[in-house]
Enzyme design. Structure first.
Site, short mmCIF file in Angstrom:
data_model
loop_
_atom_site.label_atom_id
_atom_site.label_comp_id
_atom_site.label_asym_id
_atom_site.label_seq_id
_atom_site.Cartn_x
_atom_site.Cartn_y
_atom_site.Cartn_z
N ARG A 25 0.99 -1.09 0.06
CA ARG A 25 0.00 -0.11 0.02
C ARG A 25 0.87 1.34 0.03
O ARG A 25 0.23 2.17 -0.53
CB ARG A 25 -0.83 -0.19 1.19
CG ARG A 25 -2.11 0.66 1.09
CD ARG A 25 -3.21 0.69 1.96
NE ARG A 25 -2.86 1.32 3.35
CZ ARG A 25 -2.90 0.52 4.48
NH1 ARG A 25 -3.70 -0.34 4.53
NH2 ARG A 25 -2.47 0.82 5.74
N ASP B 295 -4.10 23.54 -7.85
CA ASP B 295 -4.40 22.66 -8.80
C ASP B 295 -3.64 23.11 -10.04
O ASP B 295 -3.95 24.11 -10.48
CB ASP B 295 -5.90 22.55 -8.91
CG ASP B 295 -6.24 21.42 -9.81
OD1 ASP B 295 -5.58 21.29 -10.79
OD2 ASP B 295 -7.23 20.60 -9.86
N LYS C 230 -4.80 13.74 -16.97
CA LYS C 230 -4.75 14.40 -18.04
C LYS C 230 -3.41 14.48 -18.88
O LYS C 230 -3.34 13.43 -19.50
CB LYS C 230 -4.98 16.12 -17.73
CG LYS C 230 -6.19 16.07 -16.70
CD LYS C 230 -7.55 15.78 -17.42
CE LYS C 230 -8.90 15.73 -16.65
NZ LYS C 230 -9.05 16.64 -15.50
N TYR D 122 -12.17 23.82 -9.85
CA TYR D 122 -12.86 22.47 -10.42
C TYR D 122 -13.75 22.04 -9.82
O TYR D 122 -13.70 22.02 -8.24
CB TYR D 122 -11.62 21.39 -10.31
CG TYR D 122 -11.90 20.01 -10.86
CD1 TYR D 122 -12.30 19.92 -12.28
CD2 TYR D 122 -11.83 19.05 -10.04
CE1 TYR D 122 -12.72 18.47 -12.67
CE2 TYR D 122 -12.47 17.77 -10.77
CZ TYR D 122 -12.56 17.54 -11.99
OH TYR D 122 -12.94 16.30 -12.33
#
Ligand SMILES: *Cc1c(COP(=O)(O)O)cnc(C)c1O
Length: 399
Positions: free
Chosen positions: A64, A189, A214, A117
């Site tokens: 993890r 961001d 993206k 966003y």
């Protein structure tokens, strides 16, 4: 290419992107770091087991907490962003929300740009609000308003530039100077510019977030987020990932590293095509306005020139009013522009923004239609012809 500002930096960065975050000698000579699959990671001795416990890996080795593949991507992005450490997340939104969760407590106040966003805004309103964190929005380009909204308990200022959908350019250095006075953190961001075209940490930002979905992945075939922090914020970011059990699948991490190799040359093409298409649209009679920071008509153009070293392929255009039938014909006529959400891939997109995004200052886009456009890697001639033909088809059916 030569007509664009800053267009000649791609050579040096292309070399760096070809070589960073890989170690062939450690992987049997293979060029790429292989996909490590696994939960359990065995130690050979109790001493080795205990020696593997570190602050960012408190339970010694476990899948993890990542693998050599995860570390490769994190170190590459961290180098590009100029940070102290980076952490991968299973999606871009997850990187946004955990950057916030790592920093805030009940009773804190968070200031968020009004141009954020949409899903991040939803998270702030619906989750942080429920946790007793006060949320307030500020006009993206209004530094004076931001100063007035700062409170003693303001813990985070969250920015995004250019803004989602509406493409306002923010004065990040001025905002981080205000935050420092208040001892608040700044989270940004930075998905639009990627660390190639803007360096948030150099401007005083504490955590820079990428929706790697993206441009970093770049092929519309996976989802991933990555956040990079400076020294001050890193332990909070790591704790948020660990405490919430955030981890990313190895195939997606592999695709992000693969995408990274070509990021500079892809972005250069997105940049050039985007500007060409935007300029062409600006001169078209069916278009009211184009929202692209690299165009001199954009209100944030000077700030963009000051702070950015390029532009991605994503921008907005406001069409003059059309009937619903005309809009339908327009979108049917596109050959190369797909109707879809996740930009940053190699293919072009056009999206009708309906309803318009929530903006507190009630900015109007007239009674026209706001489109979000992504210029993909097709030839810009083809993209312009496609748009021209689609607009002509829509004009023909005017009622
Ligand atoms: C797409 C996007 C995200 C979210 O990324 P996902 O991987 O889709 O969760 C966050 N911020 C911005 C600016 C985005 O465009």
């Amino acid at each position: 290419m030569s007509s664009l500002p800053f267009a000649d930096q791609s050579q040096e960065i292309t070399t760096r992107l070809s070589h960073m975050g890989r170690d062939s000698a450690a992987h049997g000579g293979f060029v790429n770091v292989p996909v490590y699959r696994g939960s359990t990671i065995l130690a050979e001795s109790l001493e080795q087991w205990n020696g593997a416990k570190t602050t960012d890996n408190p339970m010694a080795n476990y899948g993890r907490f990542g693998s050599p593949l995860t570390r490769s991507l994190e170190s590459a992005i961290c180098t590009l962003e100029g940070g102290a450490g980076a952490v991968v997340f299973p999606s871009g939104l997850s990187a946004c929300t955990h950057a916030l969760m790592g920093l805030v407590s009940a009773g804190d106040h968070v200031l968020i740009t009004d141009s954020v966003y949409g899903p991040t805004r939803h998270f702030a309103d619906h989750v942080l609000g429920r946790m007793g964190v006060a949320i307030d929005y500020f006009r993206p380009t209004d530094v004076e308003q931001l100063k007035q909204k700062i409170r003693n308990n303001t813990r985070v200022i969250y920015v995004e530039s250019p803004g989602s959908i509406t493409f306002e350019v923010q004065d990040i250095s001025a905002i981080t100077a205000i935050a420092r006075k208040q001892d608040a953190y700044v989270v940004m961001d930075n998905t639009w510019a990627t660390p190639l075209f803007f360096k948030p940490l150099d401007h005083g930002v504490d955590i820079s977030v990428q929706a790697a979905t993206k441009y970093i992945i770049g092929h519309s075939d996976a989802l991933l987020g990555i956040a990079t922090a400076n020294d001050r914020a890193l332990r909070h970011l790591q704790a948020a990932a660990h405490d919430f059990g955030e981890t990313a699948g190895p195939d997606d991490v592999f695709l992000a590293l693969r995408g990274l190799r070509t990021l500079a040359i892809r972005l250069q093409q997105h940049y050039e095509s985007g500007v060409r298409l935007a300029k062409w649209l600006e001169g078209h009679p069916a278009v009211d306005a184009v929202l692209h920071p690299a165009l001199p008509s954009h209100p944030g153009h000077e700030l963009w020139r000051r702070d950015f070293t390029g532009a991605s392929g994503l921008f907005g255009a406001v069409l003059k009013p059309m009937t619903p039938h005309q809009l339908s014909v327009l979108f049917k006529a596109f050959r190369f522009f797909g109707i879809g959400l996740s930009w940053g891939g190699f293919e072009s997109l056009a999206l009708l923004i309906d309803p318009l995004p929530k903006r507190d200052d009630g900015r109007a886009f007239g009674n026209g239609h706001l489109l979000r456009i992504h210029a993909g890697l097709e030839s810009s001639d083809d993209l312009i012809h496609d748009f021209d033909a689609a607009l002509a088809a829509a004009r023909k059916v005017a009622g």
